[in-house]
Motif scaffolding. Structure first.
Motif, PDB file in Angstrom:
ATOM      1  N   LEU A   1       0.826  -1.208   0.000  1.00 13.41           N
ATOM      2  CA  LEU A   1       0.000   0.000   0.000  1.00 13.41           C
ATOM      3  C   LEU A   1       0.857   1.254   0.000  1.00 13.41           C
ATOM      4  CD1 LEU A   1      -2.795   1.290   0.176  1.00 13.41           C
ATOM      5  CD2 LEU A   1      -2.664   1.048   2.671  1.00 13.41           C
ATOM      6  N   LEU A   2       1.945   1.231   0.758  1.00 17.81           N
ATOM      7  CA  LEU A   2       2.825   2.395   0.810  1.00 17.81           C
ATOM      8  C   LEU A   2       3.460   2.653  -0.548  1.00 17.81           C
ATOM      9  CD1 LEU A   2       4.186   4.588   2.505  1.00 17.81           C
ATOM     10  CD2 LEU A   2       5.961   2.931   3.103  1.00 17.81           C
TER      11      LEU A   2
ATOM     12  N   THR B   1       2.823   6.050  -2.621  1.00 16.77           N
ATOM     13  CA  THR B   1       3.970   6.881  -2.997  1.00 16.77           C
ATOM     14  C   THR B   1       3.975   7.172  -4.487  1.00 16.77           C
ATOM     15  OG1 THR B   1       5.246   5.903  -1.189  1.00 16.77           O
ATOM     16  CG2 THR B   1       6.483   7.022  -2.912  1.00 16.77           C
ATOM     17  N   SER B   2       3.656   6.153  -5.302  1.00 15.39           N
ATOM     18  CA  SER B   2       3.643   6.365  -6.754  1.00 15.39           C
ATOM     19  C   SER B   2       2.532   7.316  -7.171  1.00 15.39           C
ATOM     20  CB  SER B   2       3.495   5.024  -7.471  1.00 15.39           C
ATOM     21  OG  SER B   2       2.254   4.413  -7.118  1.00 15.39           O
ATOM     22  N   ARG B   3       1.372   7.236  -6.558  1.00 18.88           N
ATOM     23  CA  ARG B   3       0.270   8.131  -6.902  1.00 18.88           C
ATOM     24  C   ARG B   3       0.540   9.560  -6.451  1.00 18.88           C
ATOM     25  NH1 ARG B   3      -4.624   6.092  -8.515  1.00 18.88           N
ATOM     26  NH2 ARG B   3      -4.278   4.140  -9.644  1.00 18.88           N
TER      27      ARG B   3
ATOM     28  N   ILE C   1      -5.771  14.660  -2.678  1.00 16.91           N
ATOM     29  CA  ILE C   1      -5.492  13.520  -1.794  1.00 16.91           C
ATOM     30  C   ILE C   1      -6.775  12.837  -1.370  1.00 16.91           C
ATOM     31  CG2 ILE C   1      -4.569  12.877   0.469  1.00 16.91           C
ATOM     32  CD1 ILE C   1      -2.437  15.032   0.099  1.00 16.91           C
ATOM     33  N   ASP C   2      -7.821  13.649  -1.091  1.00 12.49           N
ATOM     34  CA  ASP C   2      -9.099  13.049  -0.698  1.00 12.49           C
ATOM     35  C   ASP C   2      -9.689  12.234  -1.833  1.00 12.49           C
ATOM     36  OD1 ASP C   2      -8.852  14.161   1.787  1.00 12.49           O
ATOM     37  OD2 ASP C   2     -10.088  15.938   1.320  1.00 12.49           O
TER      38      ASP C   2
ATOM     39  N   VAL D   1      -7.824   2.259  -6.065  1.00 17.73           N
ATOM     40  CA  VAL D   1      -6.608   2.247  -5.235  1.00 17.73           C
ATOM     41  C   VAL D   1      -6.825   1.438  -3.967  1.00 17.73           C
ATOM     42  CG1 VAL D   1      -4.938   3.675  -4.015  1.00 17.73           C
ATOM     43  CG2 VAL D   1      -5.932   4.464  -6.175  1.00 17.73           C
ATOM     44  N   PHE D   2      -7.944   1.665  -3.330  1.00 14.39           N
ATOM     45  CA  PHE D   2      -8.272   0.969  -2.078  1.00 14.39           C
ATOM     46  C   PHE D   2      -9.547   0.167  -2.279  1.00 14.39           C
ATOM     47  CE2 PHE D   2      -6.053   4.894  -0.888  1.00 14.39           C
ATOM     48  CZ  PHE D   2      -4.977   4.367  -0.197  1.00 14.39           C
TER      49      PHE D   2
END
Length: 253
Positions: free
Chosen positions: A200-201, A205-207, A241-242, A250-251
């Motif tokens: 996930l990190l 980080t890439s996004r 970011i939101d 992504v999630f």
């Protein structure tokens, strides 16, 4: 003044002298014998009897003086004393040999019995008569001592391992009792969660690295104006970011 302590020869000499005096006492017929002699049909005359007894007693006295003189009594007493002394020494020697010898009932597997074994054969006479057996005994004792020490070390190691086993026993896993979930173990829950966080990190980080530094509607203005609207940039970045965190791609739920 106290009398000196009598020695063994002096006691034996006194005993022999007393017995010799008993043998040298003059003989005399008893009163019953004399009464029966006088009452018999052919009694022995008193004079003849007294003369015979006198000659017999003289012979006994002479015999005792010749056979049992004081020097002979002392020599006999010394011989008896020496005989007792030799017998006592033999008994003490046999007792020492029996105490120092190895009994058949001795448990050679016990540590205390091995420690009490003499390093060499205890009977000195056997050392000269059986030298090979004596050397073999010494080698066996050395081997037993070595094995006993090794066994002691193994016992200490076993006790140490048992203490360690008792200490980690609460962490043992069975069908009924499982290890705590918050402990880090191979293929455990914590390891799986850390792997998910790592993936996930990397995705986050890439996004985040691909997000624009300035809002899209202010790109043209930023080229002509040197004034930077920090508040607008902050709000724009927060919205990005939101929206990124709310993206189901992504999630995934």
């Amino acid at each position: 003044m106290a009398a000196p302590t009598p020695t063994v020869p002096s006691l034996k000499e006194s005993f022999i002298t007393a017995q010799t005096n008993l043998l040298s006492q003059p003989l005399a017929p008893s009163r019953i014998w004399r009464r029966n002699n006088n009452a018999s049909s052919q009694p022995i005359p008193t004079r003849v009897l007294d003369d015979a007894l006198f000659n017999l007693n003289q012979t006994i006295q002479l015999h005792c003086r010749r056979v049992y003189p004081p020097q002979a009594s002392y020599n006999v007493a010394e011989q008896i004393s020496n005989s007792y002394a030799r017998d006592a020494e033999e008994r003490v020697g046999k007792l020492k040999e029996s105490e120092s010898s190895i009994g058949r009932e001795l448990d050679l597997a016990a540590d205390d019995a091995i420690e009490e074994l003499p390093s060499s054969w205890p009977i000195e006479t056997d050392l000269d008569n059986y030298p090979e057996e004596a050397d073999q005994y010494e080698a066996i004792v050395r081997r037993l001592t070595q094995l006993s020490e090794e066994r002691k070390q193994i016992r200490l190691r076993v006790e140490q391992l048992r203490r360690i086993e008792a200490a980690v026993k609460p962490l043992a896993t069975t069908d009924e009792v499982t290890i705590q979930d918050n402990l880090v173990t191979r293929d455990g829950p914590v390891e799986k969660e850390l792997e998910r966080m790592r993936v996930l990190l990397a995705r986050v980080t890439s996004r985040v690295a691909g997000l624009p530094d300035h809002p899209a509607n202010n790109r043209s203005g930023s080229r002509t104006s040197s004034v930077v609207d920090l508040g607008g940039m902050t709000k724009s970045r927060k919205r990005n970011i939101d929206s990124f965190l709310a993206d189901p791609r992504v999630f995934p739920s």
